[in-house]
Motif scaffolding. Structure first.
Motif, short mmCIF file in Angstrom:
data_model
loop_
_atom_site.label_atom_id
_atom_site.label_comp_id
_atom_site.label_asym_id
_atom_site.label_seq_id
_atom_site.Cartn_x
_atom_site.Cartn_y
_atom_site.Cartn_z
N TRP A 439 0.81 -1.22 0.00
CA TRP A 439 0.00 0.00 0.00
C TRP A 439 0.84 1.28 0.00
N GLN A 440 2.19 1.11 0.10
CA GLN A 440 3.10 2.26 0.00
C GLN A 440 4.27 1.89 -0.93
N PRO A 441 3.99 1.66 -2.21
CA PRO A 441 5.02 1.11 -3.12
C PRO A 441 6.20 2.04 -3.37
N VAL A 494 16.30 1.43 15.34
CA VAL A 494 16.05 2.68 14.64
C VAL A 494 15.32 2.32 13.35
N ALA A 495 14.16 2.95 13.13
CA ALA A 495 13.38 2.71 11.92
C ALA A 495 13.14 4.03 11.21
N PHE A 496 13.16 4.00 9.88
CA PHE A 496 12.90 5.20 9.08
C PHE A 496 12.48 4.76 7.68
N GLN A 497 11.96 5.72 6.94
CA GLN A 497 11.54 5.47 5.57
C GLN A 497 12.28 6.43 4.63
N ILE A 498 12.52 5.94 3.43
CA ILE A 498 13.02 6.81 2.37
C ILE A 498 12.00 6.82 1.24
N ALA A 499 11.82 7.98 0.66
CA ALA A 499 10.84 8.16 -0.42
C ALA A 499 11.38 9.20 -1.39
N ALA A 502 10.62 14.15 -5.23
CA ALA A 502 9.68 14.71 -6.21
C ALA A 502 8.27 14.17 -5.99
N GLU A 503 7.32 15.03 -6.11
CA GLU A 503 5.92 14.62 -5.97
C GLU A 503 5.59 13.63 -7.09
N GLY A 504 5.06 12.47 -6.69
CA GLY A 504 4.72 11.44 -7.66
C GLY A 504 5.93 10.69 -8.20
N GLY A 505 7.12 10.90 -7.59
CA GLY A 505 8.34 10.25 -8.06
C GLY A 505 8.36 8.75 -7.77
N LYS A 506 9.24 8.04 -8.46
CA LYS A 506 9.38 6.61 -8.32
C LYS A 506 10.70 6.29 -7.64
N LEU A 507 10.67 5.34 -6.70
CA LEU A 507 11.91 4.91 -6.05
C LEU A 507 12.89 4.34 -7.07
N ALA A 508 12.37 3.66 -8.07
CA ALA A 508 13.23 3.05 -9.08
C ALA A 508 14.05 4.08 -9.85
N ASP A 509 13.60 5.34 -9.84
CA ASP A 509 14.30 6.37 -10.58
C ASP A 509 15.36 7.09 -9.74
N VAL A 510 15.43 6.77 -8.47
CA VAL A 510 16.33 7.49 -7.57
C VAL A 510 17.78 7.08 -7.79
N GLY A 511 18.03 5.77 -7.96
CA GLY A 511 19.41 5.29 -8.04
C GLY A 511 19.97 4.99 -6.67
N PRO A 512 21.17 4.46 -6.57
CA PRO A 512 21.74 4.09 -5.28
C PRO A 512 22.01 5.31 -4.40
N TRP A 530 26.41 2.94 11.22
CA TRP A 530 25.92 2.03 10.17
C TRP A 530 26.02 2.77 8.84
N VAL A 531 26.71 2.19 7.87
CA VAL A 531 26.82 2.79 6.54
C VAL A 531 26.38 1.74 5.52
N HIS A 532 25.49 2.15 4.63
CA HIS A 532 24.92 1.15 3.73
C HIS A 532 24.51 1.80 2.42
N ARG A 533 24.78 1.11 1.34
CA ARG A 533 24.32 1.55 0.03
C ARG A 533 22.99 0.88 -0.25
N VAL A 534 21.97 1.69 -0.43
CA VAL A 534 20.63 1.18 -0.65
C VAL A 534 20.20 1.47 -2.08
N ILE A 535 19.70 0.46 -2.75
CA ILE A 535 19.10 0.64 -4.07
C ILE A 535 17.60 0.71 -3.84
N PRO A 536 17.02 1.89 -3.81
CA PRO A 536 15.62 2.03 -3.40
C PRO A 536 14.67 1.18 -4.24
#
Length: 536
Positions: A439-441, A494-499, A502-512, A530-536
Motif C-alpha cells: 500500500w506504499q510502493p 532505529v526505523a525510518f523510511q526513504i521516499a 519529487a511529488e509522484g516520483g518513483k523509487l526506481a528512478d532514484v538510483g543508489p 551504520w553505513v549502507h548503500r541502498v538501491i531504493p
C-alpha cells in the motif's frame, strides 16, 4: 622405521632409501631434534630467520619472474578427481613433532588435483634446517586411489596444516591451514573454517587488468620447544609483480592470534595493491532483498565489514548480494586502527544448518602493528547464486602504489574470533532489515538494530537516532518517520523510511544512495556508524 643409533651414519628409511648424515651433525643434542617422520630427511647447518628469507625474496625480485610449472607433476596426480583427492589422507602417526609430544604438530597436503604447483616445506631449529620430502609413508591412500603411480623423486606438497590442543588438552585440533596460492585460514576454540586470508592482493577488481595470485613457494616450520605457546612459520612469496618474505607467529586460544610481518619487493607497478586481504562468502541474510529457494534463513560466513578509523569513528557496513552485479565500497582515511569481515549473528536459528555450522564461523579482525600511512579499506562484493565460492573481499589499499624496485614493509595482528565487537565500539549493529508495503510502493522502510551496554544505562537524557544521506542522489530522496524503539534482549531499533523527493516520483528512478545511521545521547555518540548503500 628402524631405531636411530648414534653410531650409524646412514639413516635407512622404511622405503629402503639411505640418506647420508654428515658426521659432524651427529650429536645427542641434534638427535634430540629429529622426529620419526624427519628421519628420512637430511639436516643441514643453516641459520634460518626472517632476514635470510628476506634476502632470498630480494634476489628473486632482481630476476625475471619464472612461473611455477603446472605440468611438473605426474599425470595421475593432475588427473585426480575431487573424490579421489579427498581419498588421500595424511597419516597422523607421521605428523611432524608428534612422537616427541611437542605442543604443535604439522601435517601435509598431497599434491595433485587443483594443487599442481608443489611448494617446498622445510623444518628448522635454531641451528639447522632440513627439507621435508614427499613420501608415500606420509599418506593413507584410500580405495579410490589404491592403484596410483609413483611419486616424484624430489616432489613438494600442496601445503600443510598445524595442529594444537585448542578445544581439549588431549586432542590436537586443526589450528591453521596454508594451501593454495598465498592463502591461509586459522581457528580459535569452538570455531569452524570459513573466512580466508592471503599474503597480498594484486589488481583485485582493478579495471582493465587481470588479477594476480602470487604463490607461497617455500615454507620453513620452526620445530617448537616443549614449553612454546606460539608456532612460528616463515614463507617465501613470489609472483609476476612482487616477491616477499613473511613471518607468522600463531598463538592458539579462544581467540587465535596470528602476528604477520612482511617485506615485499616490487618488480613492476600495479594498479592496485591490497594489504591484509581476506575473502569470505555471503549468499543471503536478514537484510537481503534477493531471495533464493533455500530452507535456511541465512547463508554466509560473514555478514558485515567493521572498520575502526584513526579518528576513533567505528563503521559497520552490512554485506549485500542484492544487485546482481559487481559492487565496490571504499573508505578513505589517514590512519586505520583496524578492519575486518565479521560474522556477528551467532544464533543457530539464524542459519538452521547443523552441517555447515555457519554460526561457528570465525570473524577475522585486523589491527596494524606498523605505520600503514594513508589509504583506504576496499570492500568488493561479487554477485553469487550459491554458497560454493567466496564472493566478498576486504583489504587495505595504500594511497601510494609502490614503484618498481621499492621495498615495502608492514605488519599486522589477526584475531580469529567469535567476538561480535572487536572494534570495541560498545554500541554495535546486530541486524539490518528492509522492505516495501504493497500500500506504499514508493516508500522503503529500513530498520537498524543496535546492542551495547551504554545504550541501556539509566539516564534523564533520551537516546536520539541520527540518519542521513551522503553523496550523490541524496537530493532525490527524503528521510522521514525516524523512530527509536526498545526491543527484547537489550536491543534498540532505529526505523525510518526513504521516499522520492519529487511529488509522484518513483523509487526506481532514484538510483543508489549511501545512508548513515547511529545513536546519540545528548552530544555523545554511543554506537558505531551504520553505513549502507541502498538501491531504493
Amino acid at each position: 622405521m628402524k631405531e636411530f643409533q648414534i653410531a650409524i651414519l646412514d639413516v635407512e628409511c622404511a622405503t629402503g632409501m639411505k640418506l647420508a648424515v654428515p658426521r659432524n651433525f651427529i650429536s645427542l643434542a641434534i638427535l634430540g631434534t629429529l622426529t620419526s617422520s624427519a628421519l628420512c630427511q637430511t639436516w643441514e647447518r643453516e641459520d634460518v630467520g626472517f632476514e635470510s628469507i628476506q634476502s632470498r625474496a630480494r634476489d628473486l625480485a632482481n630476476k625475471e619472474y619464472v612461473a611455477p610449472n603446472r605440468d611438473s607433476l605426474p599425470a595421475w596426480m593432475n588427473d585426480l578427481t575431487y573424490d579421489q583427492y579427498r581419498d588421500i589422507r595424511f597419516n597422523p602417526n607421521q605428523a611432524l613433532w608428534a612422537a616427541e609430544k611437542l605442543p604443535f604438530r604439522a601435517m601435509f597436503f598431497h599434491p595433485g588435483y587443483l594443487f599442481r604447483e608443489p611448494v617446498t616445506l622445510n623444518e628448522f631449529t635454531s641451528t639447522h634446517q632440513q627439507q621435508i620430502r614427499l613420501a608415500e609413508a606420509f599418506f593413507n591412500y584410500g580405495p579410490l586411489v589404491a592403484k596410483h603411480g609413483d611419486l616424484p623423486a624430489d616432489g613438494g606438497f600442496a601445503g600443510f596444516r598445524l595442529h594444537a590442543p585448542i578445544n581439549n588438552p588431549d586432542y590436537f585440533d586443526e589450528l591453521a591451514v596454508f594451501q593454495g596460492a598465498s592463502y591461509w585460514r586459522a581457528l580459535g576454540k569452538n570455531q569452524r573454517y570459513g573466512i580466508s586470508s592471503r599474503g597480498i592482493a594484486v589488481d583485485t577488481g582493478a579495471e582493465g587488468v587481470t588479477e594476480e595470485f602470487p604463490n607461497f613457494r617455500e615454507f620453513w616450520l620452526r620445530k617448537p620447544d616443549a614449553d612454546d605457546t606460539q608456532a612460528r612459520v616463515y614463507a617465501l612469496l613470489d609472483g609476476p609483480s612482487y616477491s616477499g618474505a613473511y613471518q607468522f607467529k600463531i598463538d592458539p586460544g579462544n581467540v587465535t592470534i596470528v602476528d604477520v610481518k612482511a617485506v615485499l619487493f616490487a618488480r613492476r607497478e600495479v594498479k592496485r595493491l591490497g594489504i591484509a586481504p581476506m575473502s569470505s562468502m555471503f549468499w543471503f541474510g536478514e537484510n537481503s532483498r534477493r531471495k533464493f529457494d533455500d530452507f535456511r534463513p541465512e547463508v554466509h560466513d560473514s555478514d558485515g565489514l567493521a572498520i575502526r578509523m584513526g579518528t576513533g569513528e567505528r563503521l559497520w557496513r552490512p554485506i549485500s548480494n542484492d544487485t546482481g552485479k559487481l559492487e565496490f565500497s571504499f573508505f578513505d582515511m589517514e590512519k586505520c586502527d583496524g578492519f575486518g569481515l565479521l560474522q556477528r549473528d551467532r544464533r543457530f536459528s539464524a542459519y538452521e544448518d547443523g552441517e555447515a555450522a555457519y554460526h561457528l564461523r570465525p570473524s577475522l579482525w585486523i589491527e596494524p602493528t606498523s605505520d600503514w600511512e594513508a589509504g583506504r579499506v576496499m570492500l568488493m562484493e561479487i554477485p553469487a547464486t550459491n554458497e560454493l565460492t567466496d564472493n566478498v573481499v576486504a583489504m587495505w589499499e595504500p594511497a601510494r602504489t609502490p614503484k618498481p624496485g621499492d621495498r615495502i614493509e608492514f605488519s599486522y595482528r589477526q584475531h580469529w574470533t567469535m567476538d561480535p565487537d572487536p572494534s570495541q565500539a560498545d554500541g554495535h549493529v546486530v541486524a539490518t532489515r528492509t522492505g516495501i508495503h504493497d500500500w506504499q510502493p514508493e516508500q522503503r522502510t529500513i530498520t537498524v538494530e543496535f546492542s551495547g551496554n551504554a545504550l541501556n544505562q539509566q539516564s534523564d537524557v533520551p537516546l536520539t537516532p541520527m540518519v542521513q544521506c551522503v553523496g550523490p542522489n541524496c537530493d532525490k530522496i527524503k528521510i522521514q518517520g525516524t523512530t527509536i524503539q526498545s526491543m527484547p534482549e537489550g536491543r534498540w531499533r532505529v526505523a525510518f523510511q526513504i521516499a522520492p523527493t519529487a511529488e509522484g516520483g518513483k523509487l526506481a528512478d532514484v538510483g543508489p544512495v549511501e545512508l548513515r545511521c547511529c545513536i546519540k545521547r545528548g552530544e555523545n555518540f554511543l554506537t558505531e556508524t551504520w553505513v549502507h548503500r541502498v538501491i531504493p
